[in-house]
Design an enzyme around this catalytic site. Structure first.
Site, PDB file in Angstrom:
ATOM      1  N   ASN A 169       0.913  -1.101  -0.121  1.00  0.00           N
ATOM      2  CA  ASN A 169       0.066   0.099  -0.146  1.00  0.00           C
ATOM      3  C   ASN A 169       0.722   1.143   0.007  1.00  0.00           C
ATOM      4  O   ASN A 169       1.487   1.646   0.999  1.00  0.00           O
ATOM      5  CB  ASN A 169      -0.913   0.124   1.296  1.00  0.00           C
ATOM      6  CG  ASN A 169      -1.759   1.039   1.210  1.00  0.00           C
ATOM      7  OD1 ASN A 169      -1.937   2.157   0.589  1.00  0.00           O
ATOM      8  ND2 ASN A 169      -2.586   0.965   2.473  1.00  0.00           N
ATOM      9  N   LYS A 196       3.585   0.864   2.960  1.00  0.00           N
ATOM     10  CA  LYS A 196       3.152  -0.111   3.828  1.00  0.00           C
ATOM     11  C   LYS A 196       3.062  -1.463   3.519  1.00  0.00           C
ATOM     12  O   LYS A 196       2.509  -1.557   2.372  1.00  0.00           O
ATOM     13  CB  LYS A 196       1.506   0.327   4.446  1.00  0.00           C
ATOM     14  CG  LYS A 196       1.340   0.264   5.765  1.00  0.00           C
ATOM     15  CD  LYS A 196      -0.064   0.991   6.013  1.00  0.00           C
ATOM     16  CE  LYS A 196      -0.755   0.583   7.248  1.00  0.00           C
ATOM     17  NZ  LYS A 196      -2.141   1.287   7.194  1.00  0.00           N
ATOM     18  N   HIS A 239     -13.116   2.435   1.065  1.00  0.00           N
ATOM     19  CA  HIS A 239     -13.046   1.455   1.908  1.00  0.00           C
ATOM     20  C   HIS A 239     -13.618   0.227   1.547  1.00  0.00           C
ATOM     21  O   HIS A 239     -14.318  -0.697   2.466  1.00  0.00           O
ATOM     22  CB  HIS A 239     -13.952   2.015   3.390  1.00  0.00           C
ATOM     23  CG  HIS A 239     -13.432   2.962   4.126  1.00  0.00           C
ATOM     24  ND1 HIS A 239     -14.037   4.074   4.581  1.00  0.00           N
ATOM     25  CD2 HIS A 239     -11.982   3.545   4.322  1.00  0.00           C
ATOM     26  CE1 HIS A 239     -13.350   4.921   4.994  1.00  0.00           C
ATOM     27  NE2 HIS A 239     -11.959   4.598   4.979  1.00  0.00           N
ATOM     28  N   HIS A 270     -17.849   1.423   8.860  1.00  0.00           N
ATOM     29  CA  HIS A 270     -16.174   1.520   8.932  1.00  0.00           C
ATOM     30  C   HIS A 270     -16.143   2.712   9.460  1.00  0.00           C
ATOM     31  O   HIS A 270     -16.170   3.866   8.817  1.00  0.00           O
ATOM     32  CB  HIS A 270     -15.728   1.453   7.367  1.00  0.00           C
ATOM     33  CG  HIS A 270     -14.342   1.465   7.532  1.00  0.00           C
ATOM     34  ND1 HIS A 270     -13.353   0.269   7.528  1.00  0.00           N
ATOM     35  CD2 HIS A 270     -13.497   2.595   8.028  1.00  0.00           C
ATOM     36  CE1 HIS A 270     -12.066   0.735   7.470  1.00  0.00           C
ATOM     37  NE2 HIS A 270     -11.928   2.112   7.694  1.00  0.00           N
ATOM     38  N   GLY A 307     -10.777   8.060   8.823  1.00  0.00           N
ATOM     39  CA  GLY A 307     -11.748   8.232   7.631  1.00  0.00           C
ATOM     40  C   GLY A 307     -13.121   7.076   8.082  1.00  0.00           C
ATOM     41  O   GLY A 307     -12.834   6.228   8.589  1.00  0.00           O
ATOM     42  N   ASP A 344      -8.713  12.897  17.314  1.00  0.00           N
ATOM     43  CA  ASP A 344      -8.598  11.516  17.780  1.00  0.00           C
ATOM     44  C   ASP A 344      -9.805  11.188  18.524  1.00  0.00           C
ATOM     45  O   ASP A 344      -9.918  11.888  19.765  1.00  0.00           O
ATOM     46  CB  ASP A 344      -7.242  11.197  18.303  1.00  0.00           C
ATOM     47  CG  ASP A 344      -7.180   9.997  18.790  1.00  0.00           C
ATOM     48  OD1 ASP A 344      -7.817   9.051  19.598  1.00  0.00           O
ATOM     49  OD2 ASP A 344      -5.974   9.241  18.341  1.00  0.00           O
ATOM     50  N   GLY A 347     -11.349   1.166  13.752  1.00  0.00           N
ATOM     51  CA  GLY A 347     -10.648   1.900  15.002  1.00  0.00           C
ATOM     52  C   GLY A 347     -11.749   2.223  15.989  1.00  0.00           C
ATOM     53  O   GLY A 347     -11.996   1.792  17.276  1.00  0.00           O
TER      54      GLY A 347
HETATM   55  P1  ADP Z   1      -7.407   4.505   9.975  1.00  0.00           P
HETATM   56  O1  ADP Z   1      -8.401   5.363   9.080  1.00  0.00           O
HETATM   57  O2  ADP Z   1      -6.311   5.571  10.069  1.00  0.00           O
HETATM   58  O3  ADP Z   1      -7.062   3.266   9.357  1.00  0.00           O
HETATM   59  P2  ADP Z   1      -8.226   3.426  12.397  1.00  0.00           P
HETATM   60  O4  ADP Z   1      -9.184   2.449  11.877  1.00  0.00           O
HETATM   61  O5  ADP Z   1      -7.058   2.935  13.114  1.00  0.00           O
HETATM   62  O6  ADP Z   1      -8.033   4.712  11.383  1.00  0.00           O
HETATM   63  O7  ADP Z   1      -9.096   4.409  13.604  1.00  0.00           O
HETATM   64  C1  ADP Z   1      -8.565   5.547  13.988  1.00  0.00           C
HETATM   65  C2  ADP Z   1      -9.513   6.073  15.052  1.00  0.00           C
HETATM   66  O8  ADP Z   1      -9.998   4.923  16.094  1.00  0.00           O
HETATM   67  C3  ADP Z   1      -9.021   7.025  15.828  1.00  0.00           C
HETATM   68  O9  ADP Z   1     -10.007   8.307  15.983  1.00  0.00           O
HETATM   69  C4  ADP Z   1      -8.873   6.371  17.290  1.00  0.00           C
HETATM   70  O10 ADP Z   1      -9.218   7.353  18.187  1.00  0.00           O
HETATM   71  C5  ADP Z   1      -9.946   5.637  17.260  1.00  0.00           C
HETATM   72  N1  ADP Z   1      -9.656   4.621  18.374  1.00  0.00           N
HETATM   73  C6  ADP Z   1      -8.851   3.681  18.276  1.00  0.00           C
HETATM   74  N2  ADP Z   1      -8.951   3.038  19.773  1.00  0.00           N
HETATM   75  C7  ADP Z   1      -9.991   3.497  20.377  1.00  0.00           C
HETATM   76  C8  ADP Z   1     -10.724   3.321  21.665  1.00  0.00           C
HETATM   77  N3  ADP Z   1     -10.365   2.348  22.591  1.00  0.00           N
HETATM   78  N4  ADP Z   1     -11.643   3.948  21.935  1.00  0.00           N
HETATM   79  C9  ADP Z   1     -11.957   5.014  21.033  1.00  0.00           C
HETATM   80  N5  ADP Z   1     -11.676   5.320  20.058  1.00  0.00           N
HETATM   81  C10 ADP Z   1     -10.432   4.484  19.402  1.00  0.00           C
END
Ligand code: ADP
Length: 404
Positions: free
Chosen positions: A7, A14, A183, A211, A215, A285, A333
């Site tokens: 990626n 990645k 996605h 998802h 994003g 975040d 996430g």
């Molecule tokens: P990306 O789109 O970068 O792949 P991810 O799927 O890793 O993103 O998701 C990132 C988001 O998930 C961030 O907003 C992060 O705060 C949130 N997140 C991760 N762990 C937790 C948690 N335990 N509680 C709440 N939000 C979380």
């Protein structure tokens, strides 16, 4: 069968090496700051069931140098990941935009490269970087099959009423302006996981997949076919995201252009990088947003409310699109780790047959969790996504088709 998933971003690579038949990750990593003097490569590999991590400071002039070093680490006899390049039979590439040309994973040849190039105007930041990865991997693995897996492909089944914008039709024809959706690998992956979990054929299931990561997007999936999704021509539309606004009255742009004297570039920056949770409460975040809200910060509380309400609206919309819903599927996430968001998005939806069990929703477990009440007509599931594994599986499928 060993498959490398790549990626590429504009300054990053990645990667993950899979043994797809065993669903096992053999190695993974990230090369960052490519093209700068202080590039960093983080490489992880498995040795006798244990993960080993190494971090190297390096100087990668370009993606070719970066991937070359990654290949060296994969071949390093001390790491024992692969003994020769030819063990890697295929390379799967994530490609962000396949326009309306690509409906499925595709074996890469010169024509396919030209067609991905033709989609650059639709994804000017992503597709050139993805293409760079393809060119470099073709050089380093001349005997491996190269497969492109598109973020947009899963959504190509959207019917015309869901993918057309109500602007003059000539503009759709001239520029291919329409809803594409992104996605796709994640929405497709979790849909299949749900079918396996429920022991029912995917063709019989109506799902709303959510998802929710940095994003965020949702999809309405009828019998395995996507019929609607929240992202549009670009990944800016739909849900509220970390730094992106999601849906907005287009007139807000005209208003701001006029009153704040903003250019197209300024507006692009405003809506993509300074809006969403960031714009509403100063942090993007979700963990920080929740912590601030719980500490009594009113702005953060409002941001949570706007974020969750938008999701709830789309659950309603997609219930209408699907007619009947078997399961809501939370992933990524936020979807996997933020029970509070799941709870708030589903609050008050008992009338649609959606009932969350608060206690189950707050537990933590590996793998798939059911967090709805026993009596809930619609199941609410938490399903970990795995986009790289899906790319590896799709690569394998395309390779098998080719070799018969
Ligand atoms: P990306 O789109 O970068 O792949 P991810 O799927 O890793 O993103 O998701 C990132 C988001 O998930 C961030 O907003 C992060 O705060 C949130 N997140 C991760 N762990 C937790 C948690 N335990 N509680 C709440 N939000 C979380």
């Amino acid at each position: 069968m060993k498959i490398l998933v790549v990626n590429c971003g504009s300054s990053s690579i990645k990667y993950k090496l899979f043994d797809v038949t065993q669903r096992k990750v053999l190695a993974s990593g990230l090369a960052e700051r490519i093209g700068e003097p202080d590039s960093i490569l983080t490489h992880k590999h498995m040795t006798v069931g244990e993960e080993k991590k190494q971090v190297e400071k390096n100087r990668f002039a370009d993606h070719l140098e970066g991937l070359q070093r990654i290949v060296d680490l994969l071949l390093d006899p001390e790491n024992g990941t692969v003994s020769s390049r030819s063990e890697i039979s295929a390379v799967g590439h994530r490609v962000v935009h396949g326009g309306d040309t690509f409906h499925q994973p595709t074996l890469i040849d010169d024509q396919v490269i030209a067609d991905i190039e033709a989609c650059i105007p639709l994804a000017p930041l992503h597709n050139p970087a993805n293409l760079m990865g393809i060119q470099v991997a073709r050089k380093l693995f001349p005997n491996a099959l190269q497969v492109a897996v598109f973020d947009t492909a899963f959504h190509q089944t959207l019917p015309v009423e869901a993918h057309l914008y109500a602007i003059p039709f000539e503009l759709h024809q001239k520029y291919k302006i329409r809803r594409y959706g992104f996605h796709g690998t994640s929405h497709a992956f979790v849909s299949e996981e749900v079918a396996v979990h429920l022991k029912r054929p995917l063709t019989e299931l109506n799902l709303i997949t959510l998802h929710l990561g940095n994003g965020a997007s949702m999809a309405a999936v009828a019998g395995g076919r996507c019929i609607d999704t929240t992202m549009g021509l670009t990944p800016l539309a739909g849900l509220v995201m970390g730094t992106r606004s999601g849906d907005i009255d287009p007139s807000v742009l005209l208003f701001l252009a006029k009153h704040e004297n903003l250019s197209a570039e300024d507006l692009d920056d405003l809506l993509n990088k300074r809006s969403g949770l960031q714009g509403l409460c100063g942090v993007n975040d979700m963990r920080e947003v929740i912590a601030k809200a719980e500490a009594g910060d009113q702005q953060a509380e409002t941001a949570m409310a706007v974020f969750s309400y938008r999701i709830k609206q789309y659950i309603g919309a997609y219930t209408a699109s699907l007619g009947r819903v078997d399961a809501l599927v939370f992933t990524a996430g936020i979807g996997e780790n933020a029970p509070l968001v799941r709870e708030r998005a589903c609050q008050g939806l008992e009338g649609l047959g959606i009932e969350i069990d608060r206690q189950k929703n707050r537990q933590r477990a590996e793998g798939i969790m059911e967090v709805s009440t026993v009596g809930s007509r619609v199941k609410v599931l938490v399903v970990p996504t795995n986009e790289e594994l899906r790319i590896a599986q799709e690569t394998l499928r395309a390779a098998e088709k080719k070799t018969g």
